[in-house]
Write a protein that holds these residues in place. Structure first.
Motif, mmCIF file in Angstrom:
data_model
loop_
_atom_site.group_PDB
_atom_site.id
_atom_site.type_symbol
_atom_site.label_atom_id
_atom_site.label_comp_id
_atom_site.label_asym_id
_atom_site.label_seq_id
_atom_site.Cartn_x
_atom_site.Cartn_y
_atom_site.Cartn_z
ATOM 1 N N LEU A 72 10.306 5.284 19.547
ATOM 2 C CA LEU A 72 11.385 6.236 19.806
ATOM 3 C C LEU A 72 12.546 5.601 20.560
ATOM 4 O O LEU A 72 13.677 6.078 20.488
ATOM 5 C CB LEU A 72 10.853 7.424 20.617
ATOM 6 N N LEU A 73 12.268 4.525 21.282
ATOM 7 C CA LEU A 73 13.282 3.848 22.099
ATOM 8 C C LEU A 73 13.865 2.614 21.416
ATOM 9 O O LEU A 73 14.739 1.965 21.975
ATOM 10 C CB LEU A 73 12.657 3.433 23.436
ATOM 11 N N GLY A 74 13.348 2.280 20.246
ATOM 12 C CA GLY A 74 13.771 1.036 19.600
ATOM 13 C C GLY A 74 13.117 -0.164 20.250
ATOM 14 O O GLY A 74 13.653 -1.267 20.227
ATOM 15 N N GLN A 75 11.935 0.041 20.819
ATOM 16 C CA GLN A 75 11.247 -1.021 21.550
ATOM 17 C C GLN A 75 9.893 -1.374 20.948
ATOM 18 O O GLN A 75 9.021 -1.887 21.649
ATOM 19 C CB GLN A 75 11.072 -0.609 23.014
ATOM 20 N N ALA A 76 9.712 -1.116 19.652
ATOM 21 C CA ALA A 76 8.433 -1.429 19.022
ATOM 22 C C ALA A 76 8.607 -1.576 17.521
ATOM 23 O O ALA A 76 9.540 -1.030 16.931
ATOM 24 C CB ALA A 76 7.411 -0.333 19.317
ATOM 25 N N ALA A 77 7.680 -2.309 16.931
ATOM 26 C CA ALA A 77 7.643 -2.442 15.471
ATOM 27 C C ALA A 77 6.203 -2.690 15.044
ATOM 28 O O ALA A 77 5.437 -3.347 15.746
ATOM 29 C CB ALA A 77 8.533 -3.589 15.015
ATOM 30 N N ASP A 78 5.862 -2.152 13.893
ATOM 31 C CA ASP A 78 4.591 -2.453 13.250
ATOM 32 C C ASP A 78 4.935 -3.457 12.162
ATOM 33 O O ASP A 78 5.784 -3.185 11.303
ATOM 34 C CB ASP A 78 3.968 -1.191 12.660
ATOM 35 N N ILE A 79 4.308 -4.630 12.216
ATOM 36 C CA ILE A 79 4.731 -5.748 11.383
ATOM 37 C C ILE A 79 3.550 -6.419 10.692
ATOM 38 O O ILE A 79 2.394 -6.200 11.073
ATOM 39 C CB ILE A 79 5.513 -6.796 12.209
ATOM 40 N N ARG A 80 3.875 -7.243 9.708
ATOM 41 C CA ARG A 80 2.877 -8.089 9.060
ATOM 42 C C ARG A 80 3.602 -9.309 8.511
ATOM 43 O O ARG A 80 4.771 -9.230 8.127
ATOM 44 C CB ARG A 80 2.143 -7.342 7.954
ATOM 45 N N PRO A 81 2.930 -10.443 8.466
ATOM 46 C CA PRO A 81 3.561 -11.630 7.893
ATOM 47 C C PRO A 81 3.540 -11.555 6.366
ATOM 48 O O PRO A 81 2.626 -10.974 5.777
ATOM 49 C CB PRO A 81 2.679 -12.779 8.391
ATOM 50 N N GLN A 82 4.548 -12.149 5.732
ATOM 51 C CA GLN A 82 4.563 -12.191 4.271
ATOM 52 C C GLN A 82 3.320 -12.906 3.745
ATOM 53 O O GLN A 82 2.721 -12.478 2.773
ATOM 54 C CB GLN A 82 5.820 -12.918 3.788
ATOM 55 N N ASP A 83 2.937 -13.966 4.429
ATOM 56 C CA ASP A 83 1.741 -14.720 4.056
ATOM 57 C C ASP A 83 0.572 -14.232 4.917
ATOM 58 O O ASP A 83 0.526 -14.502 6.115
ATOM 59 C CB ASP A 83 1.977 -16.212 4.285
ATOM 60 N N PRO A 84 -0.390 -13.514 4.339
ATOM 61 C CA PRO A 84 -1.506 -12.986 5.124
ATOM 62 C C PRO A 84 -2.302 -14.074 5.849
ATOM 63 O O PRO A 84 -2.930 -13.802 6.865
ATOM 64 C CB PRO A 84 -2.389 -12.279 4.094
ATOM 65 N N HIS A 85 -2.254 -15.300 5.341
ATOM 66 C CA HIS A 85 -2.965 -16.403 5.996
ATOM 67 C C HIS A 85 -2.348 -16.769 7.344
ATOM 68 O O HIS A 85 -2.963 -17.489 8.132
ATOM 69 C CB HIS A 85 -2.998 -17.637 5.086
ATOM 70 N N GLN A 86 -1.125 -16.277 7.616
ATOM 71 C CA GLN A 86 -0.443 -16.560 8.881
ATOM 72 C C GLN A 86 -0.654 -15.459 9.923
ATOM 73 O O GLN A 86 -0.095 -15.519 11.016
ATOM 74 C CB GLN A 86 1.058 -16.774 8.637
ATOM 75 N N PHE A 87 -1.479 -14.473 9.596
ATOM 76 C CA PHE A 87 -1.675 -13.344 10.513
ATOM 77 C C PHE A 87 -2.183 -13.805 11.884
ATOM 78 O O PHE A 87 -1.643 -13.412 12.916
ATOM 79 C CB PHE A 87 -2.634 -12.309 9.906
ATOM 80 N N GLN A 88 -3.212 -14.635 11.916
ATOM 81 C CA GLN A 88 -3.771 -15.064 13.195
ATOM 82 C C GLN A 88 -2.768 -15.892 13.986
ATOM 83 O O GLN A 88 -2.686 -15.769 15.205
ATOM 84 C CB GLN A 88 -5.081 -15.842 13.002
ATOM 85 N N ARG A 89 -1.978 -16.726 13.300
ATOM 86 C CA ARG A 89 -0.932 -17.493 13.995
ATOM 87 C C ARG A 89 0.095 -16.558 14.613
ATOM 88 O O ARG A 89 0.575 -16.798 15.725
ATOM 89 C CB ARG A 89 -0.245 -18.469 13.036
ATOM 90 N N LEU A 90 0.436 -15.490 13.891
ATOM 91 C CA LEU A 90 1.382 -14.501 14.412
ATOM 92 C C LEU A 90 0.814 -13.828 15.654
ATOM 93 O O LEU A 90 1.489 -13.708 16.683
ATOM 94 C CB LEU A 90 1.703 -13.466 13.328
ATOM 95 N N VAL A 91 -0.432 -13.411 15.589
ATOM 96 C CA VAL A 91 -1.093 -12.786 16.745
ATOM 97 C C VAL A 91 -1.108 -13.746 17.926
ATOM 98 O O VAL A 91 -0.744 -13.379 19.049
ATOM 99 C CB VAL A 91 -2.527 -12.326 16.390
ATOM 100 N N ASP A 92 -1.515 -14.980 17.700
ATOM 101 C CA ASP A 92 -1.601 -15.963 18.779
ATOM 102 C C ASP A 92 -0.239 -16.225 19.408
ATOM 103 O O ASP A 92 -0.118 -16.311 20.634
ATOM 104 C CB ASP A 92 -2.198 -17.282 18.271
ATOM 105 N N PHE A 93 0.797 -16.323 18.565
ATOM 106 C CA PHE A 93 2.140 -16.561 19.096
ATOM 107 C C PHE A 93 2.594 -15.390 19.966
ATOM 108 O O PHE A 93 3.080 -15.582 21.081
ATOM 109 C CB PHE A 93 3.149 -16.791 17.964
ATOM 110 N N LEU A 94 2.441 -14.170 19.459
ATOM 111 C CA LEU A 94 2.898 -13.000 20.210
ATOM 112 C C LEU A 94 2.064 -12.752 21.459
ATOM 113 O O LEU A 94 2.572 -12.290 22.477
ATOM 114 C CB LEU A 94 2.914 -11.770 19.304
#
Length: 136
Positions: free
Chosen positions: A78-100
């Motif tokens: 509601l505040l513009g302070q969140a997003a639900d996201i996914r990587p284009q390449d599903p194999h990069q999901f864990q890297r995305l989680v680890d980075f964030l």
């Protein structure tokens, strides 16, 4: 006109607002600034780190859209302070989680089945709240 407003090099306002489905889901200038903050400090660096595009499943939500999608009453969407996201390449999901998870600007990180909720707190100290497997 709103479809081509760029929040950062790789993200547009239209991606965060889903104007095609919710034409009245228009953020205020403060909410746009918060979206830009999230892009600059979290999403652009994450995209670079994982080496592929990141898709926005849900970003900014006005109260009506938040209710339609079953969002919580105090959602950071509601505040513009969140997003639900996914990587284009599903194999990069864990890297995305680890980075964030390691990013100093992460306020909240909740993972689901192939997607994650990320939030940021431009006006307060980030909580660094992480729950893996939060959404089943």
């Amino acid at each position: 006109m709103m479809n081509d407003i760029r929040l950062s090099p790789h993200f547009t306002l239209a991606e965060f607002c889903n104007f095609g489905k919710y034409p009245a889901n228009v953020p205020t200038i403060q909410q746009v600034a918060s979206l830009m903050y999230g892009c600059r400090h979290l999403l652009e660096p994450a995209r670079e780190a994982i080496g592929c595009p990141i898709f926005i499943n849900s970003g900014f939500r006005n109260p009506r859209v938040n209710a339609l999608v079953g969002g919580v009453r105090n959602s950071q969407h509601l505040l513009g302070q969140a997003a639900d996201i996914r990587p284009q390449d599903p194999h990069q999901f864990q890297r995305l989680v680890d980075f964030l998870k390691a990013n100093a600007y992460t306020d909240q990180l909740l993972t689901g089945n192939g997607w994650l909720h990320i939030s940021w707190a431009p006006f307060t100290c980030p909580r660094h709240y992480v729950r893996i497997g939060y959404y089943k």
